[in-house]
Design a protein around this motif. Structure first.
Motif, PDB file in Angstrom:
ATOM      1  N   MET A 112       0.845  -1.182   0.000  1.00 53.39           N
ATOM      2  CA  MET A 112       0.000   0.000   0.000  1.00 53.39           C
ATOM      3  C   MET A 112       0.884   1.236   0.000  1.00 53.39           C
ATOM      4  SD  MET A 112      -2.708  -1.685  -0.046  1.00 53.39           S
ATOM      5  CE  MET A 112      -3.783  -0.277  -0.132  1.00 53.39           C
ATOM      6  N   LEU A 113       0.764   2.069  -1.002  1.00 56.68           N
ATOM      7  CA  LEU A 113       1.576   3.267  -1.120  1.00 56.68           C
ATOM      8  C   LEU A 113       0.892   4.460  -0.457  1.00 56.68           C
ATOM      9  CD1 LEU A 113       2.613   2.784  -4.843  1.00 56.68           C
ATOM     10  CD2 LEU A 113       3.950   2.223  -2.813  1.00 56.68           C
ATOM     11  N   LYS A 114       1.665   5.457  -0.108  1.00 55.13           N
ATOM     12  CA  LYS A 114       1.205   6.723   0.473  1.00 55.13           C
ATOM     13  C   LYS A 114       0.691   6.584   1.906  1.00 55.13           C
ATOM     14  CE  LYS A 114      -0.077   8.588  -4.053  1.00 55.13           C
ATOM     15  NZ  LYS A 114      -1.159   9.171  -4.883  1.00 55.13           N
ATOM     16  N   ASN A 115       0.637   5.355   2.427  1.00 56.92           N
ATOM     17  CA  ASN A 115       0.213   5.146   3.816  1.00 56.92           C
ATOM     18  C   ASN A 115      -1.112   5.852   4.143  1.00 56.92           C
ATOM     19  OD1 ASN A 115       2.515   3.617   4.517  1.00 56.92           O
ATOM     20  ND2 ASN A 115       3.697   5.507   4.659  1.00 56.92           N
ATOM     21  N   ASN A 116      -2.078   5.744   3.238  1.00 59.81           N
ATOM     22  CA  ASN A 116      -3.339   6.447   3.444  1.00 59.81           C
ATOM     23  C   ASN A 116      -4.476   5.532   3.874  1.00 59.81           C
ATOM     24  OD1 ASN A 116      -3.649   5.050   1.095  1.00 59.81           O
ATOM     25  ND2 ASN A 116      -4.210   6.794  -0.173  1.00 59.81           N
ATOM     26  N   LEU A 117      -4.172   4.323   4.302  1.00 58.92           N
ATOM     27  CA  LEU A 117      -5.223   3.398   4.716  1.00 58.92           C
ATOM     28  C   LEU A 117      -6.005   3.936   5.899  1.00 58.92           C
ATOM     29  CD1 LEU A 117      -3.870  -0.267   4.526  1.00 58.92           C
ATOM     30  CD2 LEU A 117      -5.630   0.803   3.144  1.00 58.92           C
ATOM     31  N   ALA A 118      -5.313   4.514   6.866  1.00 58.52           N
ATOM     32  CA  ALA A 118      -5.978   4.952   8.089  1.00 58.52           C
ATOM     33  C   ALA A 118      -7.034   6.017   7.805  1.00 58.52           C
ATOM     34  CB  ALA A 118      -4.945   5.484   9.081  1.00 58.52           C
ATOM     35  N   ALA A 119      -6.846   6.798   6.752  1.00 52.30           N
ATOM     36  CA  ALA A 119      -7.772   7.876   6.445  1.00 52.30           C
ATOM     37  C   ALA A 119      -9.046   7.380   5.763  1.00 52.30           C
ATOM     38  CB  ALA A 119      -7.084   8.911   5.555  1.00 52.30           C
TER      39      ALA A 119
ATOM     40  N   ASP B 135       1.728  -4.278   4.903  1.00 49.81           N
ATOM     41  CA  ASP B 135       2.172  -3.564   6.104  1.00 49.81           C
ATOM     42  C   ASP B 135       1.745  -4.224   7.410  1.00 49.81           C
ATOM     43  OD1 ASP B 135       3.236  -1.792   4.369  1.00 49.81           O
ATOM     44  OD2 ASP B 135       1.844  -0.153   4.771  1.00 49.81           O
ATOM     45  N   VAL B 136       0.646  -4.969   7.410  1.00 48.07           N
ATOM     46  CA  VAL B 136       0.161  -5.567   8.661  1.00 48.07           C
ATOM     47  C   VAL B 136       0.452  -7.065   8.735  1.00 48.07           C
ATOM     48  CG1 VAL B 136      -1.669  -3.853   8.879  1.00 48.07           C
ATOM     49  CG2 VAL B 136      -2.164  -6.010   7.741  1.00 48.07           C
ATOM     50  N   ALA B 137       1.320  -7.544   7.862  1.00 52.99           N
ATOM     51  CA  ALA B 137       1.616  -8.976   7.817  1.00 52.99           C
ATOM     52  C   ALA B 137       2.608  -9.437   8.883  1.00 52.99           C
ATOM     53  CB  ALA B 137       2.156  -9.362   6.438  1.00 52.99           C
ATOM     54  N   LYS B 138       3.267  -8.491   9.546  1.00 52.52           N
ATOM     55  CA  LYS B 138       4.244  -8.871  10.561  1.00 52.52           C
ATOM     56  C   LYS B 138       3.562  -9.695  11.659  1.00 52.52           C
ATOM     57  CE  LYS B 138       7.392  -4.973   9.943  1.00 52.52           C
ATOM     58  NZ  LYS B 138       8.026  -3.795  10.576  1.00 52.52           N
TER      59      LYS B 138
ATOM     60  N   ASP C  15       6.167  -2.935  -6.283  1.00 52.78           N
ATOM     61  CA  ASP C  15       6.055  -1.706  -5.496  1.00 52.78           C
ATOM     62  C   ASP C  15       6.464  -1.919  -4.037  1.00 52.78           C
ATOM     63  OD1 ASP C  15       5.206  -0.243  -7.676  1.00 52.78           O
ATOM     64  OD2 ASP C  15       3.078  -0.577  -7.277  1.00 52.78           O
ATOM     65  N   MET C  16       7.118  -3.033  -3.739  1.00 51.42           N
ATOM     66  CA  MET C  16       7.661  -3.280  -2.410  1.00 51.42           C
ATOM     67  C   MET C  16       9.159  -3.018  -2.404  1.00 51.42           C
ATOM     68  SD  MET C  16       5.807  -6.717  -0.931  1.00 51.42           S
ATOM     69  CE  MET C  16       6.569  -7.819  -2.115  1.00 51.42           C
ATOM     70  N   THR C  17       9.655  -2.550  -1.271  1.00 52.92           N
ATOM     71  CA  THR C  17      11.099  -2.500  -1.068  1.00 52.92           C
ATOM     72  C   THR C  17      11.574  -3.916  -0.730  1.00 52.92           C
ATOM     73  OG1 THR C  17      10.906  -2.104   1.307  1.00 52.92           O
ATOM     74  CG2 THR C  17      10.921  -0.170  -0.150  1.00 52.92           C
ATOM     75  N   TYR C  18      12.876  -4.108  -0.697  1.00 48.35           N
ATOM     76  CA  TYR C  18      13.385  -5.434  -0.348  1.00 48.35           C
ATOM     77  C   TYR C  18      12.968  -5.820   1.067  1.00 48.35           C
ATOM     78  CZ  TYR C  18      16.357  -9.348   0.749  1.00 48.35           C
ATOM     79  OH  TYR C  18      16.793 -10.585   1.148  1.00 48.35           O
ATOM     80  N   GLN C  19      12.940  -4.870   1.993  1.00 45.67           N
ATOM     81  CA  GLN C  19      12.546  -5.169   3.364  1.00 45.67           C
ATOM     82  C   GLN C  19      11.090  -5.618   3.427  1.00 45.67           C
ATOM     83  OE1 GLN C  19      14.617  -5.346   6.055  1.00 45.67           O
ATOM     84  NE2 GLN C  19      12.815  -6.333   6.970  1.00 45.67           N
ATOM     85  N   ASP C  20      10.214  -4.954   2.648  1.00 41.31           N
ATOM     86  CA  ASP C  20       8.811  -5.364   2.580  1.00 41.31           C
ATOM     87  C   ASP C  20       8.699  -6.778   2.019  1.00 41.31           C
ATOM     88  OD1 ASP C  20       7.857  -2.984   3.577  1.00 41.31           O
ATOM     89  OD2 ASP C  20       7.673  -2.066   1.591  1.00 41.31           O
ATOM     90  N   PHE C  21       9.484  -7.038   0.962  1.00 39.93           N
ATOM     91  CA  PHE C  21       9.472  -8.366   0.360  1.00 39.93           C
ATOM     92  C   PHE C  21       9.917  -9.427   1.365  1.00 39.93           C
ATOM     93  CE2 PHE C  21      12.307 -11.616  -1.456  1.00 39.93           C
ATOM     94  CZ  PHE C  21      11.363 -12.377  -2.137  1.00 39.93           C
ATOM     95  N   ARG C  22      10.970  -9.131   2.090  1.00 41.95           N
ATOM     96  CA  ARG C  22      11.479 -10.076   3.083  1.00 41.95           C
ATOM     97  C   ARG C  22      10.438 -10.340   4.172  1.00 41.95           C
ATOM     98  NH1 ARG C  22      14.685 -10.857   7.601  1.00 41.95           N
ATOM     99  NH2 ARG C  22      16.518 -12.196   7.301  1.00 41.95           N
ATOM    100  N   THR C  23       9.728  -9.277   4.550  1.00 42.53           N
ATOM    101  CA  THR C  23       8.695  -9.408   5.584  1.00 42.53           C
ATOM    102  C   THR C  23       7.592 -10.363   5.144  1.00 42.53           C
ATOM    103  OG1 THR C  23       9.075  -7.208   6.500  1.00 42.53           O
ATOM    104  CG2 THR C  23       6.912  -8.181   6.886  1.00 42.53           C
ATOM    105  N   ILE C  24       7.090 -10.185   3.924  1.00 47.87           N
ATOM    106  CA  ILE C  24       5.972 -11.014   3.469  1.00 47.87           C
ATOM    107  C   ILE C  24       6.433 -12.430   3.148  1.00 47.87           C
ATOM    108  CG2 ILE C  24       6.071 -10.438   1.003  1.00 47.87           C
ATOM    109  CD1 ILE C  24       2.889 -10.717   3.156  1.00 47.87           C
TER     110      ILE C  24
END
Length: 224
Positions: A80-87, A131-134, A150-159
């Motif tokens: 999810m880009l722009k981190n606008n889920l909460a809104a 983002d909430v998969a941790k 559209d994921m960074t390597y850290q995001d990829f590693r997380t999922i």
């Protein structure tokens, strides 16, 4: 007082189908090769430009293997880009609906809206942002990670490290469709190193399943 045991039977414990599940759409030859790799590897990458049928192939494999009683659940996730889920109003799945619409549309193409809605309502298909998969572990499940470029390597590693026992993960992405917010930080450049590793399934789709004129227009604009 003793707890009441659930009478629910896991999908994998139900009877095995005697015939191959039939969906409303057939795969082409290169998509059928993706299916072969899906059963050979637990982690698969499907690359291709717009309209190449990446998501359709992933959804087709997920539904077919679920109907064959090989898995209990289908998970759908994407960055999810722009981190606008909460809104956004509503539940997590309602917040993500605009972003996961292409995958849901392919589910409906494969088996119809009524069955898709029923599976979502019963929790057989669930949607969550990367983002909430941790802390989550995907067990006895097929996981579709859409737009993984559209994921960074850290995001990829997380999922990736959420993959549990008896589960498979399918990544769908394109080197031509990296969001400008991610740019050179896209994990896809690292993922390309895996192509010859024999550790994962790796496919690149080339057919255009949309209007044929699109390819000609894009080529003209970018090459002339």
């Amino acid at each position: 007082m003793a707890k009441t045991l659930s009478n629910k039977i896991d999908n994998k414990d139900k009877r095995t189908l005697k015939t191959e599940p039939k969906l409303k759409v057939d795969l082409n030859e290169e998509q059928r090769e993706v299916v072969r790799l899906f059963y050979e590897y637990d982690v698969n990458f499907i690359l291709g430009d717009f309209g190449s049928g990446k998501s359709l192939a992933a959804v087709h494999m997920a539904l077919t293997s679920f109907r064959k009683k090989q898995f209990n659940k289908i998970w759908i996730t994407r960055p999810m880009l722009k981190n606008n889920l909460a809104a956004l109003p509503g539940t997590m799945e309602e917040k993500m609906a605009p972003y996961t619409f292409p995958i849901v549309q392919n589910l409906e193409v494969c088996q119809g809206k009524e069955i898709t809605d029923k599976m979502c309502k019963e929790g057989l298909i669930s949607i969550m942002p990367v983002d909430v998969a941790k802390g989550v572990t995907f067990i006895d499940a097929v996981v579709i990670v859409d737009e993984f470029q559209d994921m960074t390597y850290q995001d990829f590693r997380t999922i990736l490290t959420r993959l549990g026992k008896n589960s498979k993960m399918i990544f769908c992405g394109s080197t031509q469709q990296i969001d400008k917010q991610v740019g050179k930080n896209s994990c896809i450049y690292d993922i390309l190193k895996l192509e010859q590793s024999n550790l994962v399934g790796f496919s690149t789709l080339t057919a255009n399943h949309r209007n044929e004129v699109l390819t000609a227009i894009i080529e003209y604009l970018e090459n002339e």
